[in-house]
Enzyme design. Structure first.
Site, mmCIF file in Angstrom:
data_model
loop_
_atom_site.group_PDB
_atom_site.id
_atom_site.type_symbol
_atom_site.label_atom_id
_atom_site.label_comp_id
_atom_site.label_asym_id
_atom_site.label_seq_id
_atom_site.Cartn_x
_atom_site.Cartn_y
_atom_site.Cartn_z
ATOM 1 N N ASN A 43 5.097 -2.307 -12.308
ATOM 2 C CA ASN A 43 5.548 -1.746 -11.451
ATOM 3 C C ASN A 43 7.169 -1.490 -12.264
ATOM 4 O OD1 ASN A 43 8.179 -2.931 -9.123
ATOM 5 N ND2 ASN A 43 6.344 -3.549 -8.128
ATOM 6 N N HIS A 54 4.358 0.787 -8.259
ATOM 7 C CA HIS A 54 3.533 -0.295 -7.925
ATOM 8 C C HIS A 54 3.141 -0.138 -9.309
ATOM 9 C CE1 HIS A 54 3.771 -2.126 -3.553
ATOM 10 N NE2 HIS A 54 5.324 -1.101 -4.147
ATOM 11 N N CYS A 84 -1.718 -0.605 -2.177
ATOM 12 C CA CYS A 84 -2.395 -0.264 -3.423
ATOM 13 C C CYS A 84 -4.047 -0.460 -3.166
ATOM 14 C CB CYS A 84 -1.301 -1.328 -5.001
ATOM 15 S SG CYS A 84 -0.693 -0.634 -5.450
ATOM 16 N N ASP A 144 10.658 -6.025 -2.755
ATOM 17 C CA ASP A 144 9.446 -6.082 -2.849
ATOM 18 C C ASP A 144 8.430 -5.722 -1.673
ATOM 19 O OD1 ASP A 144 7.632 -4.635 -5.656
ATOM 20 O OD2 ASP A 144 6.885 -6.081 -5.560
#
Length: 147
Positions: A43, A54, A84, A144
């Site tokens: 990350n 990421h 992702c 995040d």
């Protein structure tokens, strides 16, 4: 999990630890084919000021273009987020090994519903590192995960 899985997940953990030591979010990833590392990453959201950097995305960027991803395994220290997960599905990655999903339950069931083999290792080092990060930097963790 086999010996290659254990070894490659450890590399993902080491990437996560390096990210933590740099002041970033401790999430590492490795893309491998037949037990060989194609690329590894971590990350980089904090380090590069890039909201899309990421761990999984960093490894995939470093891997560059591949003729196919269908014969690869993606290793990640933390269960993948929806971005992702979408990339895993888009690229046709057939297998994902996740270090842990206790601190963040990602999208394992969605991946499985798309035919991806998902293995959750419940790795104690991955769990402990992420818990330490959440405890020490809750505001960065909330950023995040977009909370």
């Amino acid at each position: 999990m086999n010996a290659d899985d254990t070894r490659l997940l450890r590399i993902a953990y080491e990437e996560a630890k390096a990210g933590f030591d740099e002041g970033g979010c401790p999430i590492g990833s490795v893309l491998a084919r037949k037990g060989q590392v194609i690329a590894q990453g971590r990350n980089q959201r904090v380090q590069q000021g890039d909201p899309i950097a990421h761990g999984e995305m960093d490894a995939l960027r470093k891997a560059g273009r591949q003729k196919t991803y269908r014969d690869t395994t993606l290793y990640t220290s933390l269960s993948p987020c929806m971005m992702c997960t979408g990339t895993i599905i888009q690229f046709g990655i057939q297998r994902v090994v996740i270090g842990e999903n206790r601190n963040f339950g990602g999208n394992e069931n969605f991946l499985r519903s798309k035919g991806v083999e998902v293995i959750v290792a419940d790795d104690p080092d991955c769990i402990a590192l992420m818990q330490r990060f959440i405890n020490e930097k809750p505001e960065l963790w909330a950023e995040d995960i977009a909370e």
